[in-house]
Enzyme design. Structure first.
Site, mmCIF file in Angstrom:
data_model
loop_
_atom_site.group_PDB
_atom_site.id
_atom_site.type_symbol
_atom_site.label_atom_id
_atom_site.label_comp_id
_atom_site.label_asym_id
_atom_site.label_seq_id
_atom_site.Cartn_x
_atom_site.Cartn_y
_atom_site.Cartn_z
ATOM 1 N N ASP A 110 -4.280 1.268 -9.478
ATOM 2 C CA ASP A 110 -5.720 1.022 -9.647
ATOM 3 C C ASP A 110 -6.072 0.766 -11.114
ATOM 4 O O ASP A 110 -6.799 -0.180 -11.445
ATOM 5 C CB ASP A 110 -6.535 2.220 -9.135
ATOM 6 C CG ASP A 110 -6.211 2.543 -7.695
ATOM 7 O OD1 ASP A 110 -5.603 1.692 -7.016
ATOM 8 O OD2 ASP A 110 -6.549 3.652 -7.248
ATOM 9 N N SER A 167 -13.373 4.874 -9.747
ATOM 10 C CA SER A 167 -12.966 5.880 -10.737
ATOM 11 C C SER A 167 -12.010 5.288 -11.769
ATOM 12 O O SER A 167 -12.148 5.543 -12.964
ATOM 13 C CB SER A 167 -12.364 7.109 -10.059
ATOM 14 O OG SER A 167 -11.328 6.735 -9.201
ATOM 15 N N GLU A 224 0.848 -1.195 0.000
ATOM 16 C CA GLU A 224 0.000 0.000 0.000
ATOM 17 C C GLU A 224 0.885 1.247 0.000
ATOM 18 O O GLU A 224 1.900 1.294 0.711
ATOM 19 C CB GLU A 224 -0.897 -0.038 1.238
ATOM 20 C CG GLU A 224 -2.294 0.469 1.014
ATOM 21 C CD GLU A 224 -3.111 -0.328 -0.015
ATOM 22 O OE1 GLU A 224 -3.058 0.001 -1.212
ATOM 23 O OE2 GLU A 224 -3.803 -1.270 0.395
ATOM 24 N N HIS A 225 0.512 2.220 -0.818
ATOM 25 C CA HIS A 225 1.257 3.485 -0.990
ATOM 26 C C HIS A 225 2.663 3.255 -1.545
ATOM 27 O O HIS A 225 3.523 4.122 -1.448
ATOM 28 C CB HIS A 225 1.305 4.278 0.326
ATOM 29 C CG HIS A 225 -0.024 4.892 0.675
ATOM 30 N ND1 HIS A 225 -0.415 6.135 0.247
ATOM 31 C CD2 HIS A 225 -1.082 4.391 1.373
ATOM 32 C CE1 HIS A 225 -1.636 6.393 0.681
ATOM 33 N NE2 HIS A 225 -2.072 5.348 1.359
ATOM 34 N N THR A 226 2.877 2.089 -2.106
ATOM 35 C CA THR A 226 4.191 1.803 -2.697
ATOM 36 C C THR A 226 4.219 2.150 -4.186
ATOM 37 O O THR A 226 5.294 2.295 -4.751
ATOM 38 C CB THR A 226 4.536 0.310 -2.524
ATOM 39 O OG1 THR A 226 3.390 -0.462 -2.902
ATOM 40 C CG2 THR A 226 4.910 -0.023 -1.099
ATOM 41 N N ASP A 227 3.048 2.273 -4.817
ATOM 42 C CA ASP A 227 3.060 2.460 -6.291
ATOM 43 C C ASP A 227 3.742 3.754 -6.700
ATOM 44 O O ASP A 227 4.589 3.770 -7.585
ATOM 45 C CB ASP A 227 1.657 2.298 -6.927
ATOM 46 C CG ASP A 227 0.591 3.257 -6.444
ATOM 47 O OD1 ASP A 227 0.834 3.992 -5.466
ATOM 48 O OD2 ASP A 227 -0.509 3.278 -7.062
ATOM 49 N N ALA A 280 -15.628 3.451 -1.476
ATOM 50 C CA ALA A 280 -15.297 2.356 -0.558
ATOM 51 C C ALA A 280 -13.853 1.890 -0.738
ATOM 52 O O ALA A 280 -13.413 0.944 -0.106
ATOM 53 C CB ALA A 280 -16.256 1.186 -0.774
ATOM 54 N N GLY A 281 -13.111 2.558 -1.614
ATOM 55 C CA GLY A 281 -11.711 2.194 -1.810
ATOM 56 C C GLY A 281 -11.523 1.048 -2.787
ATOM 57 O O GLY A 281 -10.493 0.379 -2.778
ATOM 58 N N LEU A 282 -12.503 0.800 -3.662
ATOM 59 C CA LEU A 282 -12.350 -0.253 -4.678
ATOM 60 C C LEU A 282 -12.039 0.338 -6.049
ATOM 61 O O LEU A 282 -12.087 -0.349 -7.059
ATOM 62 C CB LEU A 282 -13.628 -1.112 -4.776
ATOM 63 C CG LEU A 282 -13.647 -2.297 -3.824
ATOM 64 C CD1 LEU A 282 -14.108 -1.856 -2.444
ATOM 65 C CD2 LEU A 282 -14.580 -3.366 -4.338
HETATM 66 C C1 GLA Z 1 -5.112 5.006 -3.995
HETATM 67 C C2 GLA Z 1 -4.330 5.412 -5.243
HETATM 68 C C3 GLA Z 1 -3.346 4.313 -5.655
HETATM 69 C C4 GLA Z 1 -2.481 3.880 -4.476
HETATM 70 C C5 GLA Z 1 -3.345 3.590 -3.245
HETATM 71 C C6 GLA Z 1 -2.519 3.307 -2.022
HETATM 72 O O1 GLA Z 1 -5.951 3.925 -4.290
HETATM 73 O O2 GLA Z 1 -5.199 5.673 -6.311
HETATM 74 O O3 GLA Z 1 -2.548 4.756 -6.730
HETATM 75 O O4 GLA Z 1 -1.485 4.831 -4.199
HETATM 76 O O5 GLA Z 1 -4.212 4.662 -2.951
HETATM 77 O O6 GLA Z 1 -1.799 2.130 -2.172
#
Ligand code: GLA
Length: 400
Positions: A185, A141, A48-51, A136-138
């Site tokens: 994403d 968008s 997570e947050h590594t991209d 919901a974080g899926l």
């Molecule tokens: C959101 C961003 C992704 C990624 C995540 C965290 O979903 O759109 O690019 O950075 O947060 O892993």
């Protein structure tokens, strides 16, 4: 959910959007030219947050998707109909100015990217909708962006491959929508494969599929149903903090162009200079990048118990070091800690709300959901939505 159930759900959704398409646009025009496209939402197992730090991620696309029923027009008008909201937005290809309402921003962003790349399309009309829960974080968008660009690519022969589609969709979000997201994403939505997770190297864009066994375990998402307003401002702040850390570490090793190139040891060696906040951000990211690699090894070995522990370790880091969690997410993860049927749990995605992802023994899922729902209701007076997700294929045309 078994495959035939997925199919039924999909058929129902497509039928309903088609029906709304005809209600909106009538039966006129060339029925032959109406086409249907689908692009799924995503989960992320770990990373997570590594991209945006050029590291690794381990996402997959799921059985919740955005669908477009779309056909070309003779003029240069674009008519978008948001079937779930029963709202329309019309514009001409020559005027991509930003409307006040936000849902058309994604589609306008895609058309802007097409134009920036000197590609040509004509007007079109589309009804779209689906079952990816919004907020919901899926990544509804990203699904929307990839779906439209994939559709226009097919309709107008733009000759874009999936990499182009992913990169242009990310740019639409960065440049038109104004969210500085990484590439995960859009990549997951476009490159998803049934029953497999994708290990993506966000620096080289090399990727590999790993089978994810769902016969003994299920992935269950628990949706906090909250989205704190901090989400996008803090996201951009985290990016800046990572850049600050990179600049400091680069002084000691010129090969460090992003946190991907730094090791946890290097971070530790310069702890004082990095200072508390940036140190903790860099510590988390460098460890998380390593964790994705280790988690993939565990998947190959089939050691799901150890895989689950990595998920908990990720949550700990996101909560205390990267500080992108929130009380609701922490509560849901803590609730699972003593449940022997739960192998791993953590917050998923950008943070400050959205879902937790839980790796749960299959036979224990009904009881798990019951317990989580009752605990969340008692604590927050919110009826907790739980989604059992299946890993499905990525962006595609639906031909019937
Ligand atoms: C959101 C961003 C992704 C990624 C995540 C965290 O979903 O759109 O690019 O950075 O947060 O892993």
């Amino acid at each position: 959910m078994i495959s035939s159930e997925i199919l039924t759900t999909e058929v129902n959704i497509v039928d309903s959007i088609k029906e709304k398409y005809f209600l909106k646009f009538g039966n006129t025009g060339d029925a032959e030219k109406i086409r249907v496209f689908r692009s799924p939402g995503r989960i992320n197992l770990i990373g997570e947050h590594t991209d945006y730090n050029n590291g690794f991620v381990l996402p997959a696309s799921v059985d919740k998707a955005v669908y477009f029923v779309i056909s070309p027009r003779e003029d240069d008008q674009v008519i978008l109909y948001a079937a779930d909201l029963n709202e329309s937005y019309t514009f001409s290809l020559g005027d991509l100015s930003k409307p006040e309402k936000s849902w058309p921003h994604y589609q306008l962003g895609i058309i802007e990217q097409i134009q920036k790349n000197d590609l040509t399309i004509g007007g079109f009309q589309a009804a779209f909708g689906g079952d990816v829960p919004v907020g919901a974080g899926l990544s509804s968008s990203a699904a929307l962006e990839c779906c439209l660009l994939f559709a226009l690519n097919e309709m107008y022969g733009l000759n874009l491959d999936r990499f182009n589609i992913v990169k242009m969709s990310q740019k639409a979000e960065n440049e038109y929508v104004g969210v500085q997201c990484g590439i995960m994403d859009q990549f997951a939505s476009a490159f998803g494969k049934e029953e497999a997770v994708i290990r993506l190297d966000c620096r080289s864009l090399e990727y590999e599929y790993f089978p994810f066994p769902m016969d003994e375990y299920l992935l269950v998402l628990c949706d906090t149903s909250v989205k704190h307003s901090l989400a996008s401002s803090e996201y951009n702040t985290r990016r800046l903090e990572c850049e600050r850390g990179t600049a400091i570490l680069q002084k000691y090793d010129s090969k460090v162009l992003s946190l991907r190139d730094a090791s946890p040891e290097l971070v530790e060696a310069h702890k004082d200079e990095l200072a508390d906040v940036v140190y903790r951000r860099c510590k988390f990211i460098t460890e998380e990048i390593q964790r994705v690699q280790d988690a993939c090894d565990l998947l190959i070995e089939g050691d799901m118990a150890a895989f689950g522990k990595k998920m908990y370790a990720t949550h700990y880091g996101l909560q205390h070091e990267y500080e992108v969690s929130c009380p609701e997410l922490d509560f849901l993860v803590a609730e699972t800690q003593d449940n022997p049927a739960v192998l791993g749990a953590r917050m998923m995605g950008g943070g400050f709300g959205g879902c937790t992802i839980n790796l749960v023994k299959k036979e224990a899922v009904p009881e798990f959901e019951k317990q989580m729902k009752s605990a969340y209701l008692e604590k927050y007076q919110i009826d907790l939505p739980c989604y059992k997700v299946k890993i499905t294929t990525g962006t595609e045309e639906i031909i019937n």
